[in-house]
Motif scaffolding. Structure first.
Motif, PDB file in Angstrom:
ATOM      1  N   ALA A 179       0.831  -1.208   0.000  1.00 56.23           N
ATOM      2  CA  ALA A 179       0.000   0.000   0.000  1.00 56.23           C
ATOM      3  C   ALA A 179       0.861   1.251   0.000  1.00 56.23           C
ATOM      4  N   LEU A 180       1.925   1.264   0.805  1.00 55.48           N
ATOM      5  CA  LEU A 180       2.809   2.426   0.858  1.00 55.48           C
ATOM      6  C   LEU A 180       3.498   2.646  -0.487  1.00 55.48           C
ATOM      7  N   ARG A 181       3.895   1.555  -1.127  1.00 53.26           N
ATOM      8  CA  ARG A 181       4.553   1.667  -2.432  1.00 53.26           C
ATOM      9  C   ARG A 181       3.576   2.137  -3.499  1.00 53.26           C
ATOM     10  N   ALA A 182       2.319   1.664  -3.411  1.00 49.67           N
ATOM     11  CA  ALA A 182       1.298   2.083  -4.381  1.00 49.67           C
ATOM     12  C   ALA A 182       0.966   3.555  -4.237  1.00 49.67           C
ATOM     13  N   ALA A 183       1.181   4.119  -3.042  1.00 47.98           N
ATOM     14  CA  ALA A 183       0.946   5.539  -2.800  1.00 47.98           C
ATOM     15  C   ALA A 183       2.199   6.366  -3.061  1.00 47.98           C
ATOM     16  N   GLY A 184       3.097   5.860  -3.881  1.00 46.15           N
ATOM     17  CA  GLY A 184       4.294   6.598  -4.267  1.00 46.15           C
ATOM     18  C   GLY A 184       5.497   6.336  -3.400  1.00 46.15           C
ATOM     19  N   GLY A 185       5.325   5.591  -2.296  1.00 47.12           N
ATOM     20  CA  GLY A 185       6.437   5.332  -1.395  1.00 47.12           C
ATOM     21  C   GLY A 185       6.559   6.415  -0.324  1.00 47.12           C
ATOM     22  N   VAL A 186       7.262   6.089   0.759  1.00 44.21           N
ATOM     23  CA  VAL A 186       7.414   7.054   1.849  1.00 44.21           C
ATOM     24  C   VAL A 186       8.393   8.150   1.436  1.00 44.21           C
ATOM     25  N   ARG A 187       8.125   9.370   1.914  1.00 45.62           N
ATOM     26  CA  ARG A 187       9.001  10.495   1.629  1.00 45.62           C
ATOM     27  C   ARG A 187      10.228  10.458   2.539  1.00 45.62           C
ATOM     28  N   PRO A 188      11.279  11.195   2.188  1.00 46.18           N
ATOM     29  CA  PRO A 188      12.468  11.228   3.040  1.00 46.18           C
ATOM     30  C   PRO A 188      12.236  11.842   4.411  1.00 46.18           C
ATOM     31  N   ASP A 189      11.129  12.566   4.601  1.00 47.51           N
ATOM     32  CA  ASP A 189      10.844  13.155   5.907  1.00 47.51           C
ATOM     33  C   ASP A 189       9.920  12.283   6.746  1.00 47.51           C
ATOM     34  N   ALA A 190       9.592  11.084   6.288  1.00 51.62           N
ATOM     35  CA  ALA A 190       8.628  10.225   6.976  1.00 51.62           C
ATOM     36  C   ALA A 190       9.178   9.701   8.300  1.00 51.62           C
TER      37      ALA A 190
END
Length: 398
Positions: A209-220
């Motif tokens: 799910a996280l990958r389908a949403a573009g992946g986590v940002r560097p500030d996550a």
């Protein structure tokens, strides 16, 4: 003699135009020059190459970090998710039910929209979010309560096919939205697997799910990823994913809501491939001195070029043919990076002298990471620019 004078005049004009081609340093709304942009690597070198300083970008970035909500210990711990583990049923899953030797209840059943399995002559059996063993226990209770059996019969509930699920993903991801995960395209269906009992899937996992949403940002802040299910919120520490530990990669259900908090700072440790990182960077680019009939002539893709997540600016300009060639004509090139702050949406434009940056000992301090959707434009050296102006003047003189 007239032709010689005319050629000399054109050459002087070309030199003048070449020198006039320099533009001002790009302006930005964010204080990029002070290192206060999304990543400190955006700031321009403030000292000469000879007086290069120690690397400071990571320290500047870390100054804005809040404390991780999951604490400093317990990487990869999944204690909060213990009640979510296992392959749990959700709406539209296909299950095979068998009750002893009685064919009355045997058959394939689909979990209904209300989250139940409807066997003949029995009240609906709750299945949403439950393990098959829990469903088996409820079926046995209902069979005895309905006087179908005096003693508990042998009951088997096995998943024949997992359905796709739709979940919401918000917070510090590149594309917060509702995503559908776990589906299998028709041309990829394995008929032997479909005909076998005991289906399994990784496609409905939290990481998918996280990958389908573009992946986590560097500030996550991946130490406290929140999953809301049925009014209950579970906090998961996913830091172990970057160390090869997927203990908290739970299976999601339709209706789950995922939220990734932000630490308010750029973290270089998250700029690497992982199950929850962006699948790559689609880099928009241009390195054409003059428009061409086709991009193939300059080794440029139709629209973009795919590069691995974690690629830096210098790697990208080399990948896009911005560096190299004859020193006499190709040295002293520059390139421009166009990016956006994924938190605020504000754009940033930085320009670098490629040759100067290549020769700096502290180049990593000013070599930003590429983010999804970034663009790069390359500019030729002054000599090449003069050559192009000369071509134009030569054509005008004919």
């Amino acid at each position: 003699m007239t032709k010689t004078l005319r050629f000399g005049s054109m050459l002087l004009a070309a030199l003048a135009l070449g020198n006039c081609a320099r533009l001002d340093t790009p302006d930005n709304l964010e204080p990029v020059s002070a290192g206060d942009g999304y990543q400190a690597q955006y700031r321009a070198p403030d000292v000469s190459r000879r007086n290069a300083q120690f690397l400071r970008s990571a320290q500047i970035n870390a100054q804005k970090c809040t404390a991780p909500r999951g604490g400093v210990a317990g990487k990869g711990s999944g204690l909060a998710a213990s009640s979510l583990r296992g392959e749990r049923l959700t709406r539209n899953d296909l299950v095979d039910v068998r009750v002893g030797d009685d064919d009355t209840f045997n058959g394939d059943y689909v979990v209904s929209r209300d989250g139940t399995i409807k066997l003949p002559f029995l009240p609906p059996i709750r299945a949403q979010g439950r393990l098959t063993s829990e469903v088996e226990r409820d079926i046995a209770t209902q069979l005895i309560a309905g006087d179908f059996f005096v003693e508990r019969p042998r009951i088997s509930v096995r998943v024949a096919d997992f359905a796709s699920v739709t979940v919401g993903v918000a917070g510090a991801v590149f594309e917060p939205r509702s995503v559908e995960i776990g589906g299998v395209p028709g041309d990829q269906v394995d008929s032997r697997r479909q005909g076998a009992l005991g289906a399994s899937t990784e496609g409905r996992n939290l990481s998918a799910a996280l990958r389908a949403a573009g992946g986590v940002r560097p500030d996550a802040d991946i130490s406290a990823v929140a999953v809301r299910r049925g009014g209950q919120v579970y906090l998961l520490d996913m830091r172990g994913v970057f160390e090869g530990q997927n203990a908290v990669d739970i299976m999601l259900l339709t209706g789950d809501e995922v939220s990734v908090p932000s630490m308010g700072c750029f973290q270089e440790d998250l700029m690497r491939p992982s199950p929850i990182s962006p699948p790559g960077v689609s880099l928009f680019l241009s390195n054409l001195t003059q428009p061409a009939a086709g991009n193939a002539l300059s080794a440029v893709g139709r629209d973009v070029r795919e590069i691995p997540y974690g690629t830096r600016y210098l790697q990208a300009v080399i990948n896009t043919n911005c560096v190299g060639g004859a020193r006499a004509t190709s040295a002293n090139r520059s390139s421009v990076l166009f990016s956006r702050n994924p938190v605020t949406g504000v754009s940033v434009v930085i320009e670098r002298d490629i040759e100067n940056l290549l020769r700096r000992a502290d180049r990593d301090d000013y070599d930003p990471f590429l983010l999804p959707g970034d663009s790069i434009a390359c500019y030729d050296s002054t000599i090449t620019n003069i050559g192009e102006v000369g071509k134009v003047l030569g054509q005008l003189a004919l």
